[in-house]
Design a protein around this motif. Structure first.
Motif, mmCIF file in Angstrom:
data_model
loop_
_atom_site.group_PDB
_atom_site.id
_atom_site.type_symbol
_atom_site.label_atom_id
_atom_site.label_comp_id
_atom_site.label_asym_id
_atom_site.label_seq_id
_atom_site.Cartn_x
_atom_site.Cartn_y
_atom_site.Cartn_z
ATOM 1 N N GLU A 21 0.851 -1.195 0.000
ATOM 2 C CA GLU A 21 0.000 0.000 0.000
ATOM 3 C C GLU A 21 0.890 1.251 0.000
ATOM 4 O OE1 GLU A 21 -2.984 1.422 -0.069
ATOM 5 O OE2 GLU A 21 -2.223 3.307 0.738
ATOM 6 N N THR A 22 0.743 2.066 -1.057
ATOM 7 C CA THR A 22 1.502 3.325 -1.115
ATOM 8 C C THR A 22 0.644 4.424 -1.748
ATOM 9 O OG1 THR A 22 2.397 2.891 -3.332
ATOM 10 C CG2 THR A 22 3.742 2.158 -1.486
ATOM 11 N N CYS A 24 -0.943 7.018 -0.386
ATOM 12 C CA CYS A 24 -0.882 8.389 0.156
ATOM 13 C C CYS A 24 0.364 8.575 1.009
ATOM 14 C CB CYS A 24 -2.170 8.666 0.922
ATOM 15 S SG CYS A 24 -2.333 10.400 1.385
ATOM 16 N N ASP A 25 0.201 8.680 2.316
ATOM 17 C CA ASP A 25 1.352 9.015 3.158
ATOM 18 C C ASP A 25 1.757 7.888 4.101
ATOM 19 O OD1 ASP A 25 -0.956 9.247 4.599
ATOM 20 O OD2 ASP A 25 -0.446 11.136 5.572
ATOM 21 N N GLU A 26 1.382 6.674 3.774
ATOM 22 C CA GLU A 26 1.809 5.524 4.565
ATOM 23 C C GLU A 26 2.339 4.434 3.647
ATOM 24 O OE1 GLU A 26 -1.559 6.038 6.580
ATOM 25 O OE2 GLU A 26 -0.442 6.718 8.339
ATOM 26 N N THR A 27 3.516 3.904 3.991
ATOM 27 C CA THR A 27 4.029 2.760 3.233
ATOM 28 C C THR A 27 3.696 1.531 4.068
ATOM 29 O OG1 THR A 27 5.926 4.198 2.827
ATOM 30 C CG2 THR A 27 6.023 1.972 1.906
ATOM 31 N N GLY A 28 2.829 0.670 3.520
ATOM 32 C CA GLY A 28 2.410 -0.514 4.272
ATOM 33 C C GLY A 28 2.628 -1.773 3.462
ATOM 34 N N LEU A 29 3.223 -2.788 4.090
ATOM 35 C CA LEU A 29 3.407 -4.074 3.427
ATOM 36 C C LEU A 29 2.944 -5.184 4.363
ATOM 37 C CD1 LEU A 29 5.955 -2.186 2.324
ATOM 38 C CD2 LEU A 29 6.552 -4.288 1.186
ATOM 39 N N ALA A 30 2.413 -6.254 3.791
ATOM 40 C CA ALA A 30 1.928 -7.361 4.619
ATOM 41 C C ALA A 30 1.929 -8.640 3.796
ATOM 42 C CB ALA A 30 0.509 -7.064 5.107
ATOM 43 N N ILE A 31 1.903 -9.762 4.502
ATOM 44 C CA ILE A 31 1.795 -11.053 3.801
ATOM 45 C C ILE A 31 0.584 -11.798 4.344
ATOM 46 C CG2 ILE A 31 2.913 -13.260 3.314
ATOM 47 C CD1 ILE A 31 5.611 -11.815 3.648
ATOM 48 N N PHE A 32 -0.286 -12.198 3.413
ATOM 49 C CA PHE A 32 -1.453 -12.995 3.793
ATOM 50 C C PHE A 32 -1.293 -14.403 3.225
ATOM 51 C CE2 PHE A 32 -5.624 -14.845 3.423
ATOM 52 C CZ PHE A 32 -6.202 -14.528 4.653
ATOM 53 N N ILE A 90 1.565 -10.946 -5.851
ATOM 54 C CA ILE A 90 1.778 -9.632 -5.222
ATOM 55 C C ILE A 90 0.590 -8.727 -5.570
ATOM 56 C CG2 ILE A 90 3.299 -7.612 -5.037
ATOM 57 C CD1 ILE A 90 5.573 -9.402 -6.068
ATOM 58 N N ALA A 91 -0.017 -8.157 -4.520
ATOM 59 C CA ALA A 91 -1.117 -7.209 -4.737
ATOM 60 C C ALA A 91 -0.629 -5.824 -4.345
ATOM 61 C CB ALA A 91 -2.313 -7.607 -3.866
ATOM 62 N N HIS A 92 -0.984 -4.832 -5.128
ATOM 63 C CA HIS A 92 -0.554 -3.469 -4.819
ATOM 64 C C HIS A 92 -1.730 -2.531 -5.038
ATOM 65 C CE1 HIS A 92 -0.465 -2.259 -9.087
ATOM 66 N NE2 HIS A 92 -0.215 -3.539 -9.261
ATOM 67 N N LEU A 103 2.590 5.104 -8.150
ATOM 68 C CA LEU A 103 3.573 4.590 -9.105
ATOM 69 C C LEU A 103 4.698 3.832 -8.397
ATOM 70 C CD1 LEU A 103 4.008 7.363 -11.835
ATOM 71 C CD2 LEU A 103 3.423 4.945 -12.197
ATOM 72 N N VAL A 104 5.112 4.325 -7.242
ATOM 73 C CA VAL A 104 6.202 3.659 -6.523
ATOM 74 C C VAL A 104 5.795 2.223 -6.181
ATOM 75 C CG1 VAL A 104 7.652 3.670 -4.451
ATOM 76 C CG2 VAL A 104 7.057 5.837 -5.554
ATOM 77 N N GLY A 105 4.615 2.079 -5.557
ATOM 78 C CA GLY A 105 4.157 0.744 -5.157
ATOM 79 C C GLY A 105 3.918 -0.160 -6.354
ATOM 80 N N SER A 106 3.329 0.416 -7.401
ATOM 81 C CA SER A 106 2.998 -0.400 -8.576
ATOM 82 C C SER A 106 4.260 -0.863 -9.298
ATOM 83 C CB SER A 106 2.117 0.395 -9.540
ATOM 84 O OG SER A 106 0.946 0.781 -8.873
ATOM 85 N N CYS A 107 5.223 0.044 -9.500
ATOM 86 C CA CYS A 107 6.471 -0.326 -10.189
ATOM 87 C C CYS A 107 7.226 -1.372 -9.369
ATOM 88 C CB CYS A 107 7.364 0.886 -10.408
ATOM 89 S SG CYS A 107 6.689 2.046 -11.593
ATOM 90 N N PHE A 108 7.235 -1.166 -8.069
ATOM 91 C CA PHE A 108 7.931 -2.099 -7.181
ATOM 92 C C PHE A 108 7.293 -3.491 -7.287
ATOM 93 C CE2 PHE A 108 8.855 -4.066 -3.069
ATOM 94 C CZ PHE A 108 10.201 -3.802 -2.922
ATOM 95 N N ALA A 109 5.972 -3.512 -7.243
ATOM 96 C CA ALA A 109 5.245 -4.787 -7.305
ATOM 97 C C ALA A 109 5.493 -5.503 -8.631
ATOM 98 C CB ALA A 109 3.746 -4.533 -7.122
ATOM 99 N N LYS A 110 5.424 -4.741 -9.724
ATOM 100 C CA LYS A 110 5.593 -5.359 -11.054
ATOM 101 C C LYS A 110 7.024 -5.901 -11.215
ATOM 102 C CE LYS A 110 1.548 -4.096 -12.647
ATOM 103 N NZ LYS A 110 0.493 -4.943 -13.093
ATOM 104 N N ALA A 111 8.009 -5.098 -10.777
ATOM 105 C CA ALA A 111 9.407 -5.524 -10.930
ATOM 106 C C ALA A 111 9.663 -6.787 -10.113
ATOM 107 C CB ALA A 111 10.344 -4.399 -10.483
#
Ligand code: KG4
Ligand code: ZN
Length: 347
Positions: A21-22, A24-32, A90-92, A103-111
């Motif tokens: 999750e990126t 707005c103003d929080e960078t959040g990552l999790a594993i389900f 990977i979900a973003h 864009l940061v989260g999406s590019c990171f996820a795709k790469a």
């Protein structure tokens, strides 16, 4: 033949989804994990970056996401003793939100998805909020009514299943969280406004002034908070601005928002005949709102407090539900900074 067997094994493998999750103003990552549930989550809040400016500065937000996203992933993998290779998808967050941040989260996820040869999927941020309550042990069953109250949205939604949403009412102007933030700013309370105003309201007298309950005197389930914000500003400007004045005005404002949300939820439950109400989004962290909703007929469900505001867990979970339904995206980078909730595809 070997490939076929490999594919089959992959299909039989339990899903393990990384959520990013990126928006707005929080960078959040999790594993389900499909078998074990939520393995863990990490969150970095950019409050200290934006506080000197009194609000979110989009360019600074995307830069902070870039700096934090990789160390956060490393931390998450360590905390959960999980390997990258064990991930199956990977979900973003694809939208809505700030373009640079998305864009940061999406590019990171795709790469990362490309490198690991696993599928990626873009998630609607509000769908993440909407499904977050399902992460709890005591989760609501479909269908339910959802009140989405965040910084950008105020909506009453009839939820029939994942991706099956009917919007019953929404804000015609400011969202509830936005009204909290703007009112806090007008009163010089700084950023983040919502929680600060709520804290100040605790020592205030919610009955000192009579504030309006917008759009409650006519039928319908829409909201409007912009006039309430102006009303509050006028009362504030006419006051002596003592600490007690500020607390009383904050309490009256909060009470007016909470009362309005309560009235509309009650009305929506009656109109739909639904018995379960889910509260989602940042304003769902407001304790006065939670207390008030307890008096509703019907059962109220919340995500745990830390999952009311933005986080990676809700994206990992929404991703899991979507992957389970067979959805994946191509490697093409696509974000939707404006993405109306009713444009979410069912599957
Ligand atoms: O869901 P969220 O973290 O981000 C968006 O998707 O917008 O919601 C943030 C919003 C902000 O407007 C913030 O002021 C509000 O939720 N908020 C609160 C409280 N905590 C967060 N509003 C009132 N009382 C709170 N305790
Ligand atoms: Zn949010």
């Amino acid at each position: 033949m070997q490939n076929e067997m490999q594919n089959e094994r992959q299909a039989l493998k339990k899903m393990r989804i990384l959520g990013i999750e990126t928006s707005c103003d929080e960078t959040g990552l999790a594993i389900f994990d499909e078998a074990k549930g939520l393995l863990g989550h990490v969150l970095y809040s950019q409050v200290s970056t934006h506080a000197p400016f009194g609000g979110v500065v989009p360019e600074l937000a995307s830069r902070d996401h870039i700096v934090k996203i990789l160390p956060l992933l490393t931390e998450l993998l360590e905390n959960t003793e999980t390997s990258l290779e064990s991930l199956t998808g990977i979900a973003h967050t694809k939208g809505p939100g700030l373009m640079g941040s998305l864009l940061v989260g999406s590019c990171f996820a795709k790469a990362l998805g490309y490198a690991l040869n696993i599928p990626t999927l873009g998630i609607h941020h509000m769908e993440g909020h909407l499904l977050a309550a399902l992460l709890e042990k005591e989760a609501p069953l479909f269908p339910f009514l959802a009140l989405l109250v965040s910084g950008g949205h105020t909506q009453l939604i009839e939820v029939f299943g994942v991706g099956e949403y009917k919007i019953l009412g929404e804000s015609l102007d400011d969202a509830a969280g936005e009204a909290f933030d703007k009112t806090a700013k007008l009163m010089g309370l700084g950023y983040p406004g919502g929680p600060r105003l709520a804290e100040l309201a605790e020592s205030g007298d919610a009955h000192r002034f009579q504030f309006p309950r917008p759009l409650t005197d006519r039928p319908g389930l829409d909201f409007s908070f912009s006039g309430l914000k102006t009303f509050t500003m006028n009362v504030f400007n006419a006051s002596e601005k003592t600490e007690q004045d500020k607390a009383d005005i904050a309490a009256c404002f909060q009470e007016a928002v909470v009362d309005t949300l309560f009235i509309k939820c009650k009305r929506a439950l009656k109109a739909t005949g639904l018995k379960n109400l889910v509260i989602a989004g940042g304003v769902g962290a407001n304790l006065c709102l939670r207390e008030r909703l307890q008096s509703l007929e019907g059962k109220v469900f919340y995500p745990r407090l830390e999952f009311c505001t933005d986080n990676g867990a809700m994206i990992a979970y929404a991703g899991y539900q979507r992957f389970k339904a067979g959805k994946t995206d191509s490697l093409e980078i696509e974000i939707l900074p404006r993405w109306p909730m009713d444009k979410i595809e069912k599957d």
